[in-house]
Scaffold this motif. Structure first.
Motif, mmCIF file in Angstrom:
data_model
loop_
_atom_site.group_PDB
_atom_site.id
_atom_site.type_symbol
_atom_site.label_atom_id
_atom_site.label_comp_id
_atom_site.label_asym_id
_atom_site.label_seq_id
_atom_site.Cartn_x
_atom_site.Cartn_y
_atom_site.Cartn_z
ATOM 1 N N UNK A 136 -44.182 30.373 -37.984
ATOM 2 C CA UNK A 136 -43.288 30.552 -36.839
ATOM 3 C C UNK A 136 -44.068 30.829 -35.562
ATOM 4 N N UNK A 137 -45.146 31.626 -35.674
ATOM 5 C CA UNK A 137 -45.982 31.919 -34.505
ATOM 6 C C UNK A 137 -46.651 30.658 -33.982
ATOM 7 N N UNK A 138 -47.130 29.828 -34.933
ATOM 8 C CA UNK A 138 -47.739 28.563 -34.524
ATOM 9 C C UNK A 138 -46.726 27.680 -33.801
ATOM 10 N N UNK A 139 -45.487 27.665 -34.281
ATOM 11 C CA UNK A 139 -44.452 26.878 -33.608
ATOM 12 C C UNK A 139 -44.180 27.390 -32.207
ATOM 13 N N UNK A 140 -44.168 28.711 -32.048
ATOM 14 C CA UNK A 140 -43.961 29.280 -30.711
ATOM 15 C C UNK A 140 -45.107 28.942 -29.776
ATOM 16 N N UNK A 141 -46.330 29.007 -30.272
ATOM 17 C CA UNK A 141 -47.485 28.664 -29.441
ATOM 18 C C UNK A 141 -47.444 27.198 -29.024
ATOM 19 N N UNK A 142 -46.997 26.335 -29.933
ATOM 20 C CA UNK A 142 -46.873 24.916 -29.604
ATOM 21 C C UNK A 142 -45.809 24.720 -28.520
ATOM 22 N N UNK A 143 -44.694 25.473 -28.644
ATOM 23 C CA UNK A 143 -43.644 25.382 -27.625
ATOM 24 C C UNK A 143 -44.164 25.864 -26.274
ATOM 25 N N UNK A 144 -44.964 26.943 -26.283
ATOM 26 C CA UNK A 144 -45.539 27.433 -25.024
ATOM 27 C C UNK A 144 -46.448 26.404 -24.386
ATOM 28 N N UNK A 145 -47.250 25.731 -25.205
ATOM 29 C CA UNK A 145 -48.144 24.706 -24.675
ATOM 30 C C UNK A 145 -47.345 23.551 -24.067
ATOM 31 N N UNK A 146 -46.257 23.152 -24.756
ATOM 32 C CA UNK A 146 -45.426 22.064 -24.245
ATOM 33 C C UNK A 146 -44.755 22.469 -22.935
ATOM 34 N N UNK A 147 -44.223 23.682 -22.893
ATOM 35 C CA UNK A 147 -43.599 24.169 -21.662
ATOM 36 C C UNK A 147 -44.604 24.273 -20.520
ATOM 37 N N UNK A 148 -45.821 24.703 -20.830
ATOM 38 C CA UNK A 148 -46.854 24.808 -19.808
ATOM 39 C C UNK A 148 -47.194 23.452 -19.212
ATOM 40 N N UNK A 149 -47.296 22.425 -20.089
ATOM 41 C CA UNK A 149 -47.580 21.080 -19.585
ATOM 42 C C UNK A 149 -46.444 20.567 -18.710
ATOM 43 N N UNK A 150 -45.203 20.839 -19.150
ATOM 44 C CA UNK A 150 -44.055 20.398 -18.354
ATOM 45 C C UNK A 150 -44.026 21.104 -17.000
ATOM 46 N N UNK A 151 -44.291 22.406 -17.009
ATOM 47 C CA UNK A 151 -44.282 23.145 -15.744
ATOM 48 C C UNK A 151 -45.386 22.653 -14.817
ATOM 49 N N UNK A 152 -46.541 22.367 -15.360
ATOM 50 C CA UNK A 152 -47.653 21.867 -14.549
ATOM 51 C C UNK A 152 -47.301 20.516 -13.929
ATOM 52 N N UNK A 153 -46.637 19.662 -14.707
ATOM 53 C CA UNK A 153 -46.250 18.351 -14.188
ATOM 54 C C UNK A 153 -45.206 18.495 -13.079
ATOM 55 N N UNK A 154 -44.247 19.400 -13.279
ATOM 56 C CA UNK A 154 -43.225 19.611 -12.256
ATOM 57 C C UNK A 154 -43.831 20.196 -10.982
ATOM 58 N N UNK A 155 -44.765 21.148 -11.146
ATOM 59 C CA UNK A 155 -45.429 21.729 -9.969
ATOM 60 C C UNK A 155 -46.207 20.667 -9.206
ATOM 61 N N UNK A 156 -46.884 19.789 -9.946
ATOM 62 C CA UNK A 156 -47.641 18.715 -9.295
ATOM 63 C C UNK A 156 -46.700 17.774 -8.545
#
Length: 581
Positions: free
Chosen positions: A227-247
């Motif tokens: 479950x922790x690994x799944x949460x970390x994967x979700x955080x990484x995906x959200x981080x990439x999405x946020x970075x793309x939106x900021x750009x």
């Protein structure tokens, strides 16, 4: 240097030409629309048109919010003294490209909103990861709650509770149960309890006595590590999405000026819409009413003559004065005081523009209170640079002009008092040559050594200031036909003032018995005039109370106002002393 005379404008125009006329009137910039008279509003043939004001306000708000968002992601870099960009009337009133700008604003707002939602989702994922830390040593799936005959409880116990005592209490209920410690920290022990289903209720009752807190993992499957690994994967995906939106937002910052211009265009359209909201219409004709300065009537006639419309302009009746808008016309000197006037309230229509009368006193008093060549030079330089670089208008221009004139007055009074950053020249000369006998800059008078002269001078200026206001009041009363009020109110005070001046001449300069008795006689006449004027409209005992009120108000009010001008001396003295310290 006066309140502009206004005329009421009544206008009827073909509906098809209404928008074009409003654009021309915005370009002309001299008409303020108002509600039609109640008699016109009651006509059944006329009705209100659909308004787009709220929609325009919403669109303008979207554009302003988009510009604010761009400012957060890509702060705008401007020179220290950068003038506002200028555009032509045609560009400002051109609505082409407005839809594209609104679509761009919506995209920026949507991206920013999504970034905010991502932040909330990231917070939730981190909270889940933190809650799973105590259960990482457990290899069993978190979503399992038992088998056909057994039950599994996951939860925590306060760290002060002995697990052996808990096991002993559970053993008192059934021997077919076991408590396993998964982990522990400073606050709690995290445990797993396995028991038979038929004993679950009794065991839960026992655990309640030990402050047991059950842990729920709804929506999770698999062990805590998975479950922790799944949460970390979700955080990484959200981080990439946020970075793309900021750009994407940063990339759109190149069109910031386009959004600002669109907001200004909407401001113009909003002004047109608000004017149209005040109009009434039939199927073919729109009826409008407003006010126009009399000096602009000829220019308005030229504009209206290009449209299929009928109009008339008329002088407002005195009963209409409260609703007549006020516009001041001032020269470069008195325009500076517009900023001060606007901070309080504009004068009523049909009265006097205070700026030409008060500007000299305001500037002079400011110069007296500052009275320093150095400060004045700084103020003059700052005002000139700001007016050249910023090209200010309206209130900003008035402030710069006020700063300039205040600086000139400050420097001029500094020449008279010998102040240059207080006494810096004197200090520098004696620093390098302690034996120097140079007394400092020339001065006509000094606030420190001639404080009495400055005090008397301040009160004399106060008298001039107050008498200027009294002259204006007397003239206004005479124009309104209240000559008696001018004589018995302002006139009585002037007679008292004349008596006081004559008495002062006798006491300090002439020393003549004739002048002494003449001064007393003038004073008595002035007081009698004041008393008669106060009670002339009262009856019975009211005359007595009115007389006492007039004496009290004159003694504490008018003469108190004169004494209050001593603050000019106090501020001049304080500035010089503080500068030396």
């Amino acid at each position: 240097m006066a309140i502009l005379k206004m005329k009421r404008l009544r206008l009827m125009i073909a509906r098809s030409q209404k928008d074009a006329l409003l654009r021309e009137l915005i370009r002309l910039g001299c008409v303020q629309f108002s509600e039609l008279e109640s008699e016109v509003q009651e006509l059944e043939a006329l009705h209100r048109e659909d308004s787009e004001t709220m929609a325009l306000k919403t669109q303008r708000s979207s554009l302003e919010r988009a510009v604010e968002i761009l400012g957060r992601y890509v702060p705008e870099k401007k020179p220290l003294l950068a003038a506002m960009p200028e555009v032509s009337d045609e560009t400002l009133l051109d609505g082409s490209g407005l839809l594209d700008s609104l679509a761009l604003a919506d995209e920026i707002i949507a991206d920013d909103d999504r970034i905010k939602r991502i932040g909330a989702e990231e917070s939730r994922e981190r909270a889940v990861i933190e809650s799973l830390v105590p259960w990482l040593p457990l290899d069993m799936p978190l979503d399992i709650d038992g088998t056909e005959r057994s039950s599994v409880l996951l939860g925590s116990l306060p760290v002060k509770i002995s697990l052996d005592k808990v096991r002993e209490a559970i053993g008192g209920v059934t021997e077919e149960a076991e408590l396993f410690e998964v982990s522990a920290d400073k606050k709690a022990s995290y445990v797993m309890i396995v028991c038979m289903k038929d004993a679950l209720a009794e065991i839960q009752e026992v655990l309640r006595g030990f402050d047991f807190t059950a842990q729920s993992f709804a929506g999770m499957s698999g062990p805590a590590k998975q479950c922790t690994a799944g949460c970390n994967a979700a955080l990484a995906r959200l981080g990439r999405e946020k970075e793309a939106l900021s750009a994407a937002i940063v990339e759109k910052a190149a069109r910031r000026d386009e959004l600002k211009l669109a907001a200004d265009r909407l401001e113009a359209r909003l002004a047109m819409s608000e004017a149209a909201d005040l109009a009434l219409a039939t199927e073919d004709v729109v009826v409008m009413q407003g006010w126009v300065p009399a000096e602009k009537e000829e220019a308005l006639d030229r504009t209206l003559s290009g449209f299929d419309c009928a109009w008339e302009c008329e002088e407002p009746a005195e009963a209409d004065y409260p609703e007549v808008p006020v516009s001041l016309k001032n020269n470069k000197l008195t325009n500076a005081l517009n900023m001060v006037t606007d901070m309080y309230s504009l004068p009523a229509y049909g009265t006097v523009d205070p700026n030409p009368l008060m500007a000299p006193f305001f500037i002079l008093f400011y110069g007296l209170m500052m009275a320093d060549i150095g400060y004045g030079i700084i103020m003059i330089a700052a005002a000139l640079v700001a007016m050249k670089k910023l090209k200010p208008r309206g209130g900003s221009l008035a402030f710069c002009q006020l700063l300039l004139y205040g600086g000139i007055a400050t420097a001029a009074m500094g020449v008279l008092t010998g102040g240059f950053f207080s006494d810096i020249p004197y200090q520098l000369v004696h620093l390098f040559n302690p034996k120097s006998t140079w007394p400092g800059l020339w001065h006509l008078f000094s606030p420190e050594s001639d404080s009495e002269l400055v005090l008397y001078g301040s009160m004399v200026l106060g008298l001039l200031h107050l008498n200027t206001g009294m002259v204006v009041s007397a003239v206004q009363k005479c124009k309104r036909g209240d000559k008696a009020g001018a004589i018995w109110e302002e006139g009585s005070l002037w007679v008292i003032l004349l008596g006081g001046v004559l008495l002062a001449l006798d006491m300090f300069f002439v020393h003549s018995s004739v002048l002494h008795y003449a001064a007393l006689a003038v004073l008595v006449i002035g007081v009698l005039m004041l008393l008669f004027g106060a009670g002339r409209n009262a009856k019975g005992f009211g005359k007595v109370t009115a007389a006492f009120g007039a004496i009290y108000n004159t003694a504490t009010g008018w003469f108190g106002d004169v004494l209050s001008y001593s603050r000019i001396m106090a501020l001049m003295l304080a500035g010089g002393v503080v500068g030396k310290v």
